[in-house]
Design a protein around this motif. Structure first.
Motif, short mmCIF file in Angstrom:
data_model
loop_
_atom_site.label_atom_id
_atom_site.label_comp_id
_atom_site.label_asym_id
_atom_site.label_seq_id
_atom_site.Cartn_x
_atom_site.Cartn_y
_atom_site.Cartn_z
N LEU A 163 5.41 5.50 3.06
CA LEU A 163 4.91 6.86 3.30
C LEU A 163 5.54 7.84 2.32
O LEU A 163 6.77 7.92 2.23
CB LEU A 163 5.22 7.30 4.73
CG LEU A 163 4.87 8.76 5.08
CD1 LEU A 163 3.36 9.01 4.98
CD2 LEU A 163 5.38 9.12 6.49
N GLU A 164 4.71 8.56 1.61
CA GLU A 164 5.15 9.64 0.73
C GLU A 164 4.77 10.97 1.38
O GLU A 164 3.59 11.22 1.62
CB GLU A 164 4.52 9.52 -0.65
CG GLU A 164 4.86 10.67 -1.60
CD GLU A 164 4.11 10.58 -2.91
OE1 GLU A 164 3.73 11.63 -3.44
OE2 GLU A 164 3.87 9.45 -3.38
N VAL A 165 5.76 11.78 1.68
CA VAL A 165 5.52 13.07 2.34
C VAL A 165 5.46 14.18 1.29
O VAL A 165 6.35 14.30 0.45
CB VAL A 165 6.63 13.37 3.37
CG1 VAL A 165 6.42 14.75 3.98
CG2 VAL A 165 6.64 12.31 4.46
N ARG A 166 4.40 14.96 1.38
CA ARG A 166 4.24 16.10 0.46
C ARG A 166 4.05 17.36 1.28
O ARG A 166 3.11 17.46 2.07
CB ARG A 166 3.06 15.87 -0.48
CG ARG A 166 3.27 14.70 -1.43
CD ARG A 166 2.07 14.46 -2.33
NE ARG A 166 1.74 15.62 -3.15
CZ ARG A 166 0.81 15.60 -4.10
NH1 ARG A 166 0.11 14.50 -4.34
NH2 ARG A 166 0.55 16.69 -4.81
N GLU A 167 4.94 18.32 1.10
CA GLU A 167 4.84 19.62 1.77
C GLU A 167 4.37 20.64 0.75
O GLU A 167 5.15 21.11 -0.08
CB GLU A 167 6.19 20.04 2.36
CG GLU A 167 6.12 21.37 3.13
CD GLU A 167 7.42 21.70 3.83
OE1 GLU A 167 7.58 21.30 4.99
OE2 GLU A 167 8.27 22.35 3.19
N GLU A 168 3.10 20.97 0.82
CA GLU A 168 2.55 21.89 -0.15
C GLU A 168 1.20 22.41 0.32
O GLU A 168 0.59 21.89 1.26
CB GLU A 168 2.40 21.21 -1.52
CG GLU A 168 1.69 19.88 -1.49
CD GLU A 168 1.93 19.08 -2.76
OE1 GLU A 168 2.59 19.59 -3.68
OE2 GLU A 168 1.44 17.95 -2.83
N ASN A 169 0.76 23.45 -0.35
CA ASN A 169 -0.51 24.10 -0.06
C ASN A 169 -1.61 23.35 -0.79
O ASN A 169 -1.61 23.29 -2.02
CB ASN A 169 -0.43 25.56 -0.51
CG ASN A 169 -1.64 26.36 -0.09
OD1 ASN A 169 -2.74 25.83 0.07
ND2 ASN A 169 -1.46 27.65 0.08
N VAL A 170 -2.54 22.79 -0.06
CA VAL A 170 -3.58 21.97 -0.68
C VAL A 170 -4.48 22.79 -1.61
O VAL A 170 -5.11 22.25 -2.52
CB VAL A 170 -4.43 21.26 0.38
CG1 VAL A 170 -5.27 22.28 1.16
CG2 VAL A 170 -5.32 20.21 -0.24
N VAL A 171 -4.53 24.09 -1.41
CA VAL A 171 -5.37 24.93 -2.25
C VAL A 171 -4.82 25.00 -3.67
O VAL A 171 -5.57 25.09 -4.64
CB VAL A 171 -5.49 26.35 -1.64
CG1 VAL A 171 -6.30 27.26 -2.56
CG2 VAL A 171 -6.14 26.29 -0.27
N GLY A 225 0.81 -1.21 0.00
CA GLY A 225 0.00 0.00 0.00
C GLY A 225 0.85 1.26 0.00
O GLY A 225 2.09 1.21 0.02
N LEU A 226 0.19 2.40 -0.01
CA LEU A 226 0.87 3.69 0.00
C LEU A 226 0.05 4.68 0.82
O LEU A 226 -1.18 4.72 0.70
CB LEU A 226 1.03 4.23 -1.42
CG LEU A 226 1.61 5.65 -1.55
CD1 LEU A 226 3.09 5.65 -1.16
CD2 LEU A 226 1.41 6.21 -2.95
N VAL A 227 0.75 5.47 1.63
CA VAL A 227 0.12 6.56 2.37
C VAL A 227 0.79 7.85 1.95
O VAL A 227 2.02 7.98 2.02
CB VAL A 227 0.25 6.36 3.89
CG1 VAL A 227 -0.35 7.56 4.63
CG2 VAL A 227 -0.43 5.07 4.33
N VAL A 228 0.01 8.81 1.51
CA VAL A 228 0.50 10.15 1.20
C VAL A 228 0.11 11.06 2.35
O VAL A 228 -1.08 11.25 2.62
CB VAL A 228 -0.08 10.67 -0.13
CG1 VAL A 228 0.40 12.10 -0.39
CG2 VAL A 228 0.32 9.76 -1.29
N GLY A 229 1.12 11.58 3.05
CA GLY A 229 0.88 12.53 4.13
C GLY A 229 1.20 13.93 3.64
O GLY A 229 2.33 14.21 3.23
N ALA A 230 0.20 14.81 3.63
CA ALA A 230 0.37 16.15 3.08
C ALA A 230 0.13 17.19 4.16
O ALA A 230 -0.83 17.10 4.93
CB ALA A 230 -0.59 16.38 1.92
N ASP A 231 1.01 18.17 4.20
CA ASP A 231 0.84 19.28 5.16
C ASP A 231 1.59 20.48 4.61
O ASP A 231 2.60 20.34 3.91
CB ASP A 231 1.40 18.91 6.54
CG ASP A 231 0.78 19.76 7.65
OD1 ASP A 231 -0.07 19.25 8.38
OD2 ASP A 231 1.14 20.95 7.74
N VAL A 232 1.10 21.66 4.94
CA VAL A 232 1.76 22.88 4.49
C VAL A 232 3.13 23.03 5.14
O VAL A 232 4.02 23.69 4.60
CB VAL A 232 0.86 24.11 4.78
CG1 VAL A 232 0.78 24.39 6.27
CG2 VAL A 232 1.33 25.33 4.01
#
Length: 257
Positions: free
Chosen positions: A87-95, A67-74
């Motif tokens: 775990l794939e970490v994404r640092e970005e603005n969800v907007v 499986g894969l988990v994408v964790g996103a936060d500004v």
């Protein structure tokens, strides 16, 4: 919403402790709900506004190596400290970030969308990112119990604080509208429940709120405002003989057809 515009950004002093205090209160209920959803090995999951990453870690263990988990936060500083190969970490603005369409078996947010002024548009994009048959799981706070039930000075400081965060784009009553909102968007199997805790002064939850509203209090002081009421009411949170009412969490799950 950028990290710099959010009142309680992760870079603040006591940022990780504040998140941990809230996690200790919310995680057991969130994990019970994820169990009820039936998260499976091999699922692809998105946790938006992942904060300290405790939900990401639960999901990583559940979906396994396939499986894969994408964790996103500004501000993903705490997510980057986690050690999970899936775990794939994404640092970005969800907007403004790109979300893949039809990609996820599960999309989850907790105490996040109500702080985003463009929450309605973001909600539509989250639905679009689900696979057919995928599950949307939203947990959002609402001030209803505080307004109706609290009998302490805590009620007054909460009303004052809510006015401030509302002026910055937060919607403290959005949670109560979510079940009907998801029904109106044509999602299937919409299910909803809410819960709220009473908590005593000196508890972990009291510490969370004292840190949170203390930051607003400091902002008022910096502009020359009167903080005497803030100091008096926040001091109640240290008193174990006092009983307070927290906002409720409205939890809604729905399936994309």
């Amino acid at each position: 919403m950028s990290a710099g515009s959010y009142t309680w950004d992760n870079a603040m002093v006591e940022g990780r402790r504040r998140l941990a205090l809230l996690e200790h209160s919310l995680d057991p209920i969130t994990f019970r709900r994820l169990d009820a959803i039936g998260v499976q090995s091999g699922w692809r999951c998105l946790d938006l506004g992942a904060g300290g990453g405790t939900v990401c870690e639960w999901l990583c263990r559940r979906v396994g190596d396939t499986g894969l988990v994408v964790g996103a936060d500004v501000d993903a500083r705490f997510l980057r400290a986690l050690d999970h190969a899936n775990l794939e970490v994404r640092e970005e603005n969800v907007v403004t970030c790109a979300l893949p369409g039809g990609a996820f078996d599960l999309v989850h947010t907790r105490w996040t969308l109500m702080h985003i002024p463009e929450r309605e548009e973001v909600l539509l994009r989250l639905i679009d990112s689900l696979k057919p048959g995928g599950t949307l799981f939203l947990e959002e706070p609402d001030i209803f119990p505080v307004v109706g039930l609290d009998r302490t000075g805590w009620h007054d400081v909460m009303m004052r604080a809510f006015d401030i965060v509302a002026s910055r784009g937060s919607h403290m009553e959005w949670g109560r509208h979510l079940p009907h909102k998801l029904m109106s968007l044509g999602l299937a199997d919409v299910r909803a429940e809410s819960d709220f805790p009473y908590f005593q002064g000196g508890s972990e939850l009291a510490a969370f709120w004292k840190i949170s509203w203390g930051r607003l209090r400091d902002g008022v002081a910096a502009t020359g405002g009167d903080v005497a009421p803030w100091d008096r009411e926040l001091a109640e949170l240290d008193d174990p003989s006092r009983l307070f009412v927290a906002p409720m969490t409205v939890a809604v799950t729905a399936r994309k057809g």
